[in-house]
Design an enzyme around this catalytic site. Structure first.
Site, PDB file in Angstrom:
ATOM      1  N   HIS A  68      -7.122   0.814  -6.802  1.00 29.62           N
ATOM      2  CA  HIS A  68      -7.061   0.089  -5.552  1.00 29.62           C
ATOM      3  C   HIS A  68      -7.874  -1.534  -6.365  1.00 29.62           C
ATOM      4  O   HIS A  68      -8.988  -1.556  -6.101  1.00 29.62           O
ATOM      5  CB  HIS A  68      -8.089   0.483  -4.701  1.00 29.62           C
ATOM      6  CG  HIS A  68      -8.005  -0.022  -2.694  1.00 29.62           C
ATOM      7  ND1 HIS A  68      -7.317  -1.047  -2.721  1.00 29.62           N
ATOM      8  CD2 HIS A  68      -8.519   0.625  -2.241  1.00 29.62           C
ATOM      9  CE1 HIS A  68      -8.020  -1.058  -1.718  1.00 29.62           C
ATOM     10  NE2 HIS A  68      -8.273  -0.576  -1.122  1.00 29.62           N
ATOM     11  N   ARG A 124       0.651  -1.126  -0.150  1.00 32.80           N
ATOM     12  CA  ARG A 124       0.208  -0.038  -0.462  1.00 32.80           C
ATOM     13  C   ARG A 124       1.199   1.084   0.145  1.00 32.80           C
ATOM     14  O   ARG A 124       1.369   0.940   1.258  1.00 32.80           O
ATOM     15  CB  ARG A 124      -0.967   0.230   1.079  1.00 32.80           C
ATOM     16  CG  ARG A 124      -1.613   1.570   1.667  1.00 32.80           C
ATOM     17  CD  ARG A 124      -1.899   0.887   2.947  1.00 32.80           C
ATOM     18  NE  ARG A 124      -3.518   0.555   2.432  1.00 32.80           N
ATOM     19  CZ  ARG A 124      -5.168   0.861   2.543  1.00 32.80           C
ATOM     20  NH1 ARG A 124      -5.307   1.650   3.395  1.00 32.80           N
ATOM     21  NH2 ARG A 124      -6.424   0.333   1.310  1.00 32.80           N
ATOM     22  N   CYS A 180     -16.533   1.808  -0.074  1.00 34.70           N
ATOM     23  CA  CYS A 180     -15.085   1.031   0.131  1.00 34.70           C
ATOM     24  C   CYS A 180     -14.876   0.966   1.763  1.00 34.70           C
ATOM     25  O   CYS A 180     -14.353   0.341   1.968  1.00 34.70           O
ATOM     26  CB  CYS A 180     -14.000   1.857  -0.632  1.00 34.70           C
ATOM     27  SG  CYS A 180     -13.571   3.312  -0.859  1.00 34.70           S
ATOM     28  N   ARG A 239     -14.045  -8.575   0.870  1.00 36.70           N
ATOM     29  CA  ARG A 239     -12.557  -8.292   0.155  1.00 36.70           C
ATOM     30  C   ARG A 239     -11.492  -9.601   0.415  1.00 36.70           C
ATOM     31  O   ARG A 239     -10.627 -10.497  -0.013  1.00 36.70           O
ATOM     32  CB  ARG A 239     -11.955  -7.178   1.569  1.00 36.70           C
ATOM     33  CG  ARG A 239     -12.556  -5.705   0.854  1.00 36.70           C
ATOM     34  CD  ARG A 239     -11.996  -5.371   0.101  1.00 36.70           C
ATOM     35  NE  ARG A 239     -10.583  -4.766   0.060  1.00 36.70           N
ATOM     36  CZ  ARG A 239      -9.552  -3.949   0.181  1.00 36.70           C
ATOM     37  NH1 ARG A 239     -10.344  -3.197   0.819  1.00 36.70           N
ATOM     38  NH2 ARG A 239      -8.427  -3.996   0.135  1.00 36.70           N
ATOM     39  N   GLN A 285     -10.434  -4.239  -3.336  1.00 35.09           N
ATOM     40  CA  GLN A 285     -11.507  -3.000  -3.271  1.00 35.09           C
ATOM     41  C   GLN A 285     -12.864  -3.318  -4.412  1.00 35.09           C
ATOM     42  O   GLN A 285     -13.208  -3.667  -4.529  1.00 35.09           O
ATOM     43  CB  GLN A 285     -10.990  -1.940  -3.099  1.00 35.09           C
ATOM     44  CG  GLN A 285     -12.463  -0.971  -2.661  1.00 35.09           C
ATOM     45  CD  GLN A 285     -13.068  -1.450  -1.759  1.00 35.09           C
ATOM     46  OE1 GLN A 285     -12.322  -1.127  -0.477  1.00 35.09           O
ATOM     47  NE2 GLN A 285     -14.471  -1.670  -1.782  1.00 35.09           N
ATOM     48  N   ASP A 345     -17.116   7.444  -2.363  1.00 33.02           N
ATOM     49  CA  ASP A 345     -16.043   7.122  -1.404  1.00 33.02           C
ATOM     50  C   ASP A 345     -15.747   8.558  -0.628  1.00 33.02           C
ATOM     51  O   ASP A 345     -16.445   9.651  -0.903  1.00 33.02           O
ATOM     52  CB  ASP A 345     -14.491   7.147  -2.081  1.00 33.02           C
ATOM     53  CG  ASP A 345     -13.291   7.197  -2.065  1.00 33.02           C
ATOM     54  OD1 ASP A 345     -13.308   6.688  -1.081  1.00 33.02           O
ATOM     55  OD2 ASP A 345     -12.379   6.718  -2.984  1.00 33.02           O
TER      56      ASP A 345
HETATM   57  N1   CP Z   1     -10.916  -0.057   1.282  1.00 30.21           N
HETATM   58  C1   CP Z   1     -10.319   0.147   2.045  1.00 30.21           C
HETATM   59  O1   CP Z   1      -9.333  -0.288   1.575  1.00 30.21           O
HETATM   60  O2   CP Z   1     -10.327   0.413   3.424  1.00 30.21           O
HETATM   61  P1   CP Z   1      -8.965   0.087   4.420  1.00 30.21           P
HETATM   62  O3   CP Z   1      -8.282   2.083   4.364  1.00 30.21           O
HETATM   63  O4   CP Z   1      -9.114   0.306   5.844  1.00 30.21           O
HETATM   64  O5   CP Z   1      -7.948  -0.510   4.556  1.00 30.21           O
HETATM   65  N1  NVA Z   2      -9.746   6.829  -1.963  1.00 30.53           N
HETATM   66  C1  NVA Z   2      -9.383   7.204  -0.209  1.00 30.53           C
HETATM   67  C2  NVA Z   2      -9.612   4.953  -0.447  1.00 30.53           C
HETATM   68  C3  NVA Z   2      -9.896   4.882   0.875  1.00 30.53           C
HETATM   69  C4  NVA Z   2     -10.302   2.659   1.087  1.00 30.53           C
HETATM   70  C5  NVA Z   2      -7.450   6.753  -0.109  1.00 30.53           C
HETATM   71  O1  NVA Z   2      -7.492   6.357  -1.012  1.00 30.53           O
HETATM   72  O2  NVA Z   2      -7.913   7.195   1.034  1.00 30.53           O
END
Ligand code: CP
Ligand code: NVA
Length: 337
Positions: free
Chosen positions: A136, A109, A270, A298, A139, A230
């Site tokens: 992502h 990540r 998400c 997920r 997701q 989102d």
């Molecule tokens: N939706 C998602 O990726 O959640 P987190 O940021 O908690 O991992």
């Molecule tokens: N768009 C959001 C998604 C979190 C799962 C972010 O990048 O923070």
């Protein structure tokens, strides 16, 4: 128990672009089997080690990979990069070359998508994108899987995404294009998805018959069977929080917006959600909301992805699919030769 070799088109999951429509179907098939019969998959990743490298906070991605990996027999190691970027203490290339000596798969990540690409370039073990600034994919896979559980056939399904055209929106767009869906993106001016993702998705859509539309008019949610949103301020965008909240103020998903959607529409997010900002309590807590199903799924789709990438997708009880998958991968090898 049958353990075929990796049956997906790619050795990695850096983004939705790497998955074919058949790959998505195979992942969903395995995920459904894993969800229904978890005991059949308890040893799928026996002896494997999974590395989680995270530059940003996480609830769902971290826990679903840690718990999910353990359910398949893998050991999962979490490395927190919250206070330093990957590549600061040592080169990204050296991370990759060290980690592959101990681990079988990396989930990363990162702020920059190029960090994930660089990791993948310097290692032979699979790399999964656990969220970057660009995509992502885990997701989006869980979201489409959830929609298929609720409605069945995804092809032609009319759905809407309201909000920021960034990582989650990009993966939904590419996935909807591959699955032949009808996706309406409703984003305020200046927050539309990236032009290269739009043009790539439109190219894919020509082959599948998908419909992709981008507008800033909230009324375009009319008749849609899923309304997805989102956060307005993604991780890394905190310094722009003020202008973003102002730009998105008219794009909140509330009961008025849900009333314009199809009568059987579901609400999707998400997560994490900012209650009272992009969505109201009344919507996220309503019976139409499937946000916790998305979160649960997920784990199932990621477990399926890991099992496929590591050649350990146990398709016991799914012999027909196994045969089809084998035929497809044999065909791919012939085409590639
Ligand atoms: N939706 C998602 O990726 O959640 P987190 O940021 O908690 O991992
Ligand atoms: N768009 C959001 C998604 C979190 C799962 C972010 O990048 O923070």
């Amino acid at each position: 128990m049958i353990y075929p070799s990796n049956t997906l088109t790619s050795n990695n999951l850096l983004g939705m672009t790497q998955l074919s429509t058949d790959d998505i179907a195979s992942i969903f098939h395995t995920a459904a089997h894993m969800k229904k019969s978890p005991k059949d998959h308890r040893a799928a990743l026996d002896g494997k080690a999974v590395m989680l490298l995270f530059e940003k906070p996480s609830l769902r991605t971290r826990v679903s990979f840690e718990v999910g990996g353990a359910k398949l027999g893998a050991s999962v190691v979490y490395m927190d990069h919250g206070s330093s970027r990957i590549g600061e203490r040592e080169a990204v290339k050296d991370y990759a070359r060290n980690l592959e000596r101990w681990c079988d798969l990396i989930v990363a990540r990162t702020f920059s998508h190029t960090t994930i690409e660089e990791l993948a370039r310097h290692t032979d073990i699979p790399v999964i994108n656990g969220l970057s600034d660009l995509e992502h994919p885990c997701q989006a896979l869980a979201d489409f899987f959830t929609l298929s559980e609720v409605f069945g056939e995804l092809k032609g399904m009319k759905i809407a995404y309201i909000g920021d055209g960034n990582n989650v929106c990009h993966s939904l767009m590419l996935g909807a294009a591959k699955l032949g869906m009808d996706l309406m993106i409703i984003a305020p001016e200046g927050y539309e998805p990236a032009p290269e993702i739009v043009s790539h998705s439109l190219r894919l859509a020509r082959a599948t018959g998908a419909e992709l539309t981008i507008t800033d008019e909230i009324e375009a949610v009319h008749g849609r069977r899923a309304v997805y949103t989102d956060t307005w301020v993604s991780m890394g965008d905190e310094r722009e929080a003020g202008p973003r909240r102002a730009a998105f103020a008219e794009h909140q998903v509330n009961e008025v917006v849900m009333a314009m959607a199809a009568p059987d529409a579901v609400f999707m997010h998400c997560l994490p959600a900012h209650r009272g900002a992009e969505v109201t309590d009344a919507v996220i807590d309503s019976p139409q909301s499937v946000v916790y199903d998305q979160a649960e799924n997920r784990m199932h789709v990621q477990n399926a992805v890991m099992a496929h990438l590591l050649g350990a997708a146990s398709l016991a009880g799914a012999a027909e699919t196994y045969e089809n998958v084998e035929v497809k991968s044999a065909k791919r090898r012939v085409e590639a030769a």
